[in-house]
Design a protein around this motif. Sequence first.
Motif, PDB file in Angstrom:
ATOM      1  N   LEU B  55       8.703 -13.374   2.582  1.00 16.61           N
ATOM      2  CA  LEU B  55       7.845 -13.217   1.909  1.00 16.61           C
ATOM      3  C   LEU B  55       6.570 -13.060   2.768  1.00 16.61           C
ATOM      4  N   SER B  59       4.344  -9.884   2.808  1.00 17.00           N
ATOM      5  CA  SER B  59       2.796  -9.977   2.575  1.00 17.00           C
ATOM      6  C   SER B  59       2.052  -9.393   3.527  1.00 17.00           C
ATOM      7  N   SER B  62       2.450  -5.686   3.353  1.00 16.47           N
ATOM      8  CA  SER B  62       1.656  -5.006   2.361  1.00 16.47           C
ATOM      9  C   SER B  62       0.397  -4.934   2.630  1.00 16.47           C
ATOM     10  N   ARG B  63      -0.146  -5.950   3.258  1.00 13.10           N
ATOM     11  CA  ARG B  63      -1.511  -5.655   3.694  1.00 13.10           C
ATOM     12  C   ARG B  63      -1.751  -4.704   4.459  1.00 13.10           C
ATOM     13  N   THR B  64      -0.640  -4.629   5.662  1.00  9.50           N
ATOM     14  CA  THR B  64      -1.041  -3.735   6.543  1.00  9.50           C
ATOM     15  C   THR B  64      -0.715  -2.070   6.065  1.00  9.50           C
ATOM     16  N   GLY B 144       0.277  -8.655  -7.408  1.00  4.67           N
ATOM     17  CA  GLY B 144       0.976  -9.814  -6.508  1.00  4.67           C
ATOM     18  C   GLY B 144       2.541  -9.364  -5.965  1.00  4.67           C
ATOM     19  N   GLN B 145       2.850 -10.531  -5.315  1.00  2.02           N
ATOM     20  CA  GLN B 145       4.209 -10.140  -4.758  1.00  2.02           C
ATOM     21  C   GLN B 145       5.471 -10.871  -5.737  1.00  2.02           C
ATOM     22  N   HIS B 146       6.379 -10.081  -5.765  1.00  2.00           N
ATOM     23  CA  HIS B 146       7.567 -10.788  -6.658  1.00  2.00           C
ATOM     24  C   HIS B 146       8.725 -10.228  -5.791  1.00  2.00           C
ATOM     25  N   SER B 167       5.390  -5.246  -4.030  1.00  2.00           N
ATOM     26  CA  SER B 167       4.319  -5.674  -4.432  1.00  2.00           C
ATOM     27  C   SER B 167       3.495  -4.134  -4.526  1.00  2.00           C
TER      28      SER B 167
END
Lengths: 584, 543
Positions: B55, B59, B62-64, B144-146, B167
């Motif tokens: 996770l 995360s 995803s941000r990157t 958000g993240q799933h 995400s």
Amino acid sequence: MRRVAVLAVLLGLAVTGCAAVPTSGPVRKGGDVRLERADVAVPFIATPPQPGATAEEVVLGFLRASADFRSDHRVARLHLAPSARQLWRTGASTTVYDQAQAPLAVVAAGATVAVRGAEVARIDAEGSYRRTPSEVEVTRSFTMARVDGEWRIASLEDGLLLSLVDVQESFRQVSLYFLSPSLNTLVPDTVLLPELPGLSTRLMSRLLRGPTATVRGGVVTAFPQGTELEVQSVPIRDGLVTVRLDETALSGGDDARNQMAAQIVWTVKQLGPEVERVRITAGGRDLVASGVPAEQPRNSWAAFDPNGLTGVPSVYVVRDGRVARIIEARFEPVAGGAGSGSISLRSPAVSLDEGRVAVVSADGKGMYVGRLAADVPFERVATGGDLGPPSWDPLGNLWSVDRAGGTVSVLAAGATESVAVEVGKLPGGPVTQLALSRDGARVALVTGTGKAARLLVATLRGVDQLGTEPPVAGQVPAVSVQAAREVLPDLRGVRDVAWADAQTLAVLGSRGGASVEPLYTSTDGYQVEAVQAEADLTALAAAPPVGTQISPLVVETADGQLQQFTSGRVWVRLGQGSDPAYPG
Amino acid sequence: MRAWHRSISLWRRSLQLRVVTTTTVFSLIVIMVLGNVLITRVRDGLLVDKRQASLAEASTGSRTSQEAIDSADRSEVGVYDRLVPDLVRQLSKGGRAEGSKDVVLLRGPDVSAPEAPLGRSSAGADVAAVPPDALRARVQEQAGQHWTYGEVVRDQGRTVPVIIVGSPVQVPGFGTYELYFVFPLDKEQDTLGLVRRALLLAAFGLVVLVAGIAWLVTRQVVTPVRMAARIAERLSAGRLEERMRVRGEDDLARLAASFNRMATSLQHQIRQLEDLSRVQRRFVSDVSHELRTPLTTVRMAADVLHEARGGFDPAVERSAEILQTQLDRFESLLADLLEISRYDAGAALLDAEPTDLVGIARHVIEALEPLADARGSVLELASPDGPCVAEVDSRRIERILRNLVVNAIEHGEGQPVTVRVESDDDAVAVAVRDHGVGLEPADVSMVFNRFWRADPARARTTGGTGLGLSIALEDAHLHAGWLQVWGSPGDGCQFRVTLPRRQGEELSGSPIPLEPLDSARRRAAVRAGEPYRRVGAPGGVDA
């Protein structure tokens, strides 16, 4: 017994069955992904053509929309007929016209619309800005066609036509930093790039692509051939710029890694003060030499500073035939032969480390070099007809020009014989004055004399050959001046030039027939700033600021007085003297 | 079935087998349960670690990605077409978590522009197929993240369990995309398999160890116990000098020592008792002999008195008669005592020859007719037509029958007494039935005791010496035969002698049932139509 066996088998199944890795399950919420999206600031957002617009309006709208660089001028292409959309090449060059000099004239004749304006500059495919000589008119004609009842441009020339205001609005002047051939100093290569989100990416890809024609041949790059961005994106987050190179960059050694890092840090920190640290990876691994943090602060690699100065520079002047240093508004003759007054001197040049001084005898026939230390005699190193002010480069090579013959020569550090520099034919005539940039890769030249004197900037080639054994015995190393271009085509009567910093020249001259005044101009002439002078000036000295300490512009007036332009933008008299010079 | 029975009987007989088996089974159960718990804990730990790492990495990824997409050079066209594959490849390579992962970028439902970048997968597989629909739906509707667990088919058709984290990602100008990270759990699976194999091995080893320990311990305990059992059997067989081997000083050694002490003490006491009884028997025998000589003298004197009783006054005459009868009694008692002391001394010898038992029975009946007449009883003989021959000592058999018939006449209360002789291939039986007062069931076993009386109050005025039945029993035993009694209060008794036809053979049954066919109970049962009911008898089986 049988029951026991059955029990054991069941338990065994339980052991192997229950504790397997799951292969399905409900969808569950993970952590919060906080996507802090930078505010996407687009400087100019063009509008598509209005329905029912006239042909002229469509052309004017197209010209305006050309300043919107998003997605390869997607909006501007909406003004084109579908057949022309894919054909129009924007990258070839950009012609800049100035509405302030002459408003754009639009003439519609049948299915053709012609525009005419005053061209001031061109931006080539590489982004190099170059002033065009004055009084040049640019015309473009557009063939119009009706597409679905609306006027659209059916054919046009490749390239962009932008007003100077649009250029200033939608471009940003940035420097790509390359290395001098000696590999210890960075050399800026100034280009204009569209100011759009993703400028960091474009800047890095441009850096990797190599220098522009302006400095090509005079600089080198530390990136191995074929180095690319691993991902075509250079994000900035929390002050950290992450540059992800591909594995090609790993092929260099420690020195190459340091040099690459210096190039990158110096280049990307121009993106703004928000850039605090730079992280460079190659093929997923940190590309750092030993002893360098993975996240390099923006002030790293100060040793590669193209301005070449280590301490706050002093101003050296000539007073009563001696070289003196101005220290807190006092004139203090320098130690050694230059300050002794044994011979009458002019045009002092102090090396960048302020260890040596070169002067020209008052008659201009001899050049002397000595240390700035007591009891060290002068040595005459060159003779000539009418020697101009010499100039040092960071390697300790002494460059000079003989105004009598217009010849430029260089005395390599440690050598006794000067070497002629191949200059070629320059606009404005023979070289009468030169000033080496403090990175040692470029030279500012003044050609011609009197009111015709012009300012040129050129790149030096072969400097790294100096001081080494020539490849063939007896063969003179070929040092040449290349890619000489006029900085400001309308500048004449240049009296003196000095490097204010790596991208900026301080020049004394007159633009468009006005009076002689000090000007700051970027080496490509894109940014020009005049300083209001109070007197007729004959010489000037400029140096880059060191840290927060500004090195003020020092000028010599026609009546032999010295003045300095303080940070409060006022002229302060320093006293009698001549030939001011900062180290370099 | 046979093996099953054999193993069941082994299970019942072997304490060692039972202990080892139960210990093994219980330790197996405990180890299984513990192992299951342990492996579940290990799995949960592994999965939690992996999930957290995944996770966090997703995360970061995803941000990157979002940053990279936002920082892409917007001045070029089709920049995402180049960026997205690079990004997906770079995301799948980078990261801290061990092992590879796959990254899948999919067009969201609101992306419709034809020039929008296509979905991409680092695995090169069918991109849309990887994330489950449920996860996609959740990612599409909620920011958000799933994440969820799933499995993907890797090369060589191997399915690998995975964690899929998704995400949304915004692509400027095109809309929302979905970014999925697929983290394989094959390492965790391998680790779990390793742990499981190690645990199974350890469990197997432990079970073997426990079984071995149980076997050893029980062997240490059971071996002396078995030895004790063997020694005890030998002791009971009369080999009183057998002893257990005493080794060491542990509990079992003490048990053996105690056992040996007990055996010694028993042997000692048994010897003492034997000596005592030998002394007693000798004493009885001696007394009997010694009494004989004076008795003979007394007898002769009494005979004289008896002969001359006619000249005495009646009172004295009566006394002379009493003296005579009591001397008769005394003599027979003395004879019985001598006889029984011979048995006790083991001096009785069998002089067997083929004899017809019917003849003996008839002879005895004839001899006792006068006594029966005196008691008002009728003696009856029931016998087959032919003779019933067996190898017997006719003198002893005659004595048995006489004793039994005398006994029956005495307790017959004037009722008829039936003597019944039967034979089959193996045995010959003689049964004497009376219809007197009968016997209480508790008395059946006492009947053959010396000097035993059914009613102690009853005067020993008539009949024998009280040793007759004992001597009869000893005679029967001497023939390797049986002497048994059936009795019922008010229904009389039946004594049955069963003898093997040939000496040296063992009896397996008797031609005559112990309970007579005319017993009240049998008659009642026959009347009621009840099935024939067997009656248990000590040491014998009804024919």
